[in-house]
Scaffold this active site. Sequence first.
Site, short mmCIF file in Angstrom:
data_model
loop_
_atom_site.label_atom_id
_atom_site.label_comp_id
_atom_site.label_asym_id
_atom_site.label_seq_id
_atom_site.Cartn_x
_atom_site.Cartn_y
_atom_site.Cartn_z
N GLU A 63 0.71 -1.42 -0.03
CA GLU A 63 -0.16 0.02 -0.01
C GLU A 63 0.80 1.18 0.12
O GLU A 63 0.49 2.39 -0.62
CB GLU A 63 -0.97 -0.07 1.07
CG GLU A 63 -1.90 -0.85 1.26
CD GLU A 63 -1.72 -2.33 1.79
OE1 GLU A 63 -2.74 -3.07 2.11
OE2 GLU A 63 -0.44 -2.49 2.01
N PHE B 99 -12.06 -6.68 13.72
CA PHE B 99 -10.97 -7.24 13.05
C PHE B 99 -10.54 -6.28 11.99
O PHE B 99 -11.39 -5.67 10.99
CB PHE B 99 -11.20 -8.63 12.19
CG PHE B 99 -10.01 -8.97 11.38
CD1 PHE B 99 -8.89 -9.61 12.14
CD2 PHE B 99 -10.40 -9.10 10.11
CE1 PHE B 99 -7.88 -10.10 11.29
CE2 PHE B 99 -9.35 -9.69 9.30
CZ PHE B 99 -8.16 -9.98 9.73
N GLN B 100 -9.31 -5.78 11.92
CA GLN B 100 -8.78 -4.82 11.01
C GLN B 100 -9.56 -3.44 11.03
O GLN B 100 -9.48 -2.90 9.88
CB GLN B 100 -8.82 -5.47 9.54
CG GLN B 100 -7.74 -6.52 9.20
CD GLN B 100 -7.53 -7.00 7.76
OE1 GLN B 100 -8.43 -6.56 6.94
NE2 GLN B 100 -6.27 -7.36 7.48
N LYS C 102 -17.76 -0.80 4.99
CA LYS C 102 -17.82 -1.52 4.16
C LYS C 102 -19.47 -1.59 3.95
O LYS C 102 -19.93 -1.63 2.56
CB LYS C 102 -17.55 -2.90 4.58
CG LYS C 102 -17.70 -3.92 3.49
CD LYS C 102 -17.23 -5.42 3.86
CE LYS C 102 -17.32 -6.34 2.68
NZ LYS C 102 -16.88 -7.84 3.11
N MET D 264 24.44 9.62 3.25
CA MET D 264 24.14 11.10 3.81
C MET D 264 24.44 10.92 5.53
O MET D 264 24.95 11.61 6.02
CB MET D 264 22.85 11.49 3.54
CG MET D 264 22.57 13.13 4.14
SD MET D 264 23.75 14.01 3.23
CE MET D 264 22.94 14.26 1.77
#
Length: 554
Positions: free
Chosen positions: A51, A113-114, A163, A468
């Site tokens: 993602e 969940f999630q 959802k 760096m």
Amino acid sequence: MELNGAQILMECLLEQGVDTVFGYPGGSVLNIYDELYKYSERIHHILTAHEQGASHAADGYARATGKVGVCLATSGPGATNLVTGIATAYMDSVSMVAITGNVGRPLLGKDSFQEVDITGVTMPITKHNYIVKDVCKLAQTIREAFYIAQSGRPGPVLIDIPKDITAAKCDYVPAAPKKVCRQVYTIKQKDLDQVVKLIKASKKPMIYSGGGIIASGADTELLEFAEKIQAPVATSLMGIGGFPETHRLSTGLIGMHGSKASNVATTECDLLLAIGARFSDRVTSSVNTFASNATIIHIDVDPAEMSKNISCYTSIIGDAKEILTSLNELLSQQDHTEWLDDVSRWKAEFKFDYQRDEKLRPEFIIENIYEQTEGKAIITTEVGQHQMWAAQFYKYTKPRTYISSGGLGTMGYGTGASIGAQLAKPGQQVVHIAGDGSFRMNCNELATISHYNVPVIIVILNNSVLGMVRQWQTMFYEARYSETVLDRGPDFVKLAEAYFIKGYDAYTQEAFQKAFKEALASDKPVLINCHIDADEKVLPMVAPGAPINDLILE
């Protein structure tokens, strides 16, 4: 007509002219992905490997085009994986709409969940965000999000959609996008007149140009303005490409790794015009000595930036293109020959240069890329030494051709951004310049590059260290190289080949030139692993907190 939430989202994306979405599916966005399947001929979905890669690709797409980049993720970890990309876009004022799914409304707030409160998480790093709890408000929310992302100072907006909202139905009425107008209502004639008066009184004017020039499309107006007032132009990292670096008035990059001409001229000028810039600490270093001899004028669309980091004498708030157009109409031709002679002398005294021998040096690599692409490529970068070398040694003459994470300094940004930029601009060659440390972070996006045959040329400046950070350890930490040696692989050429991408190792100048020439002739992605010395340094450099004219040159 009655549509479900997922269908409304598709129709609203089409309303906004969206043709490409970068994302990764999951349970909470199954309804959306089902509709993407049905809309696949009109909305092209790019499945990234992660993602975060989707968010950076949307960012690169937006920077290359000036359009809104769109990314999509599921709830919970899918949403939080977008956070770094959203923050990157926020710091650099990039138009993006991030769409996340969430658990159904009955499960919100129950540690389902999630489930994660992504609007709470992203509140500090978005221009605005939404959680849509009524399907009848979904279309208006999407339209507002795109408008907010583009209006004023651009930035990311997040829309979180439970959802059950994607399945719920309501009437959908098509609507044309709200026109994004340039911000002019804050531009006052008295402010314009005052700036004109100050310019006419100035003997040593200087322009400090930032990313706002590119965001507003004001590069043509800036060129006219600089020539009219006969002022040298220095650019921030985000402003690169907003003023042609081949022009006699260009002094190049300003700040910590800026040119001597930019830094000294800013210190010596009597009038500093900052346009579309925010006085980042990497530009100003010591705020007490920055442009201490100058009257400072700040031109920017965001009133919150006025005197935030550096106190300005006066300001004009509004769209840079509109303001410069007005100033160009009000101004007569100025003459600052003596001042420009001084600046020319500083430009000649120290150019971005390096030891020219047979060794494969990073500066040579960037210069050769410039020569072989004839300066016409879009350059994307990761973050670190290679990012600065790409800024110093490739000459940018057009906006949206240097794409890099400035404000957040996001290692792992560039690979995703190169995908977005190349898909947005298929007619231009995108060259992605990476350090080995940064490239490791999102090299899984080679899967995306390979699958979609995105013809990016990836050039890794591989010094087997975090370059760096090592440079700082050398200069300021008595060479205590704590955890900066990357002696653990992988073999990048073999990694590329594992993804069916042609790879080259380059140890010499000749090997690099040959590999890059072959890469340019190909219509496929290519990776070139350039082996450079661990102790190469980005110079000049200003020590943290030192005046910007106090340059470390060797």
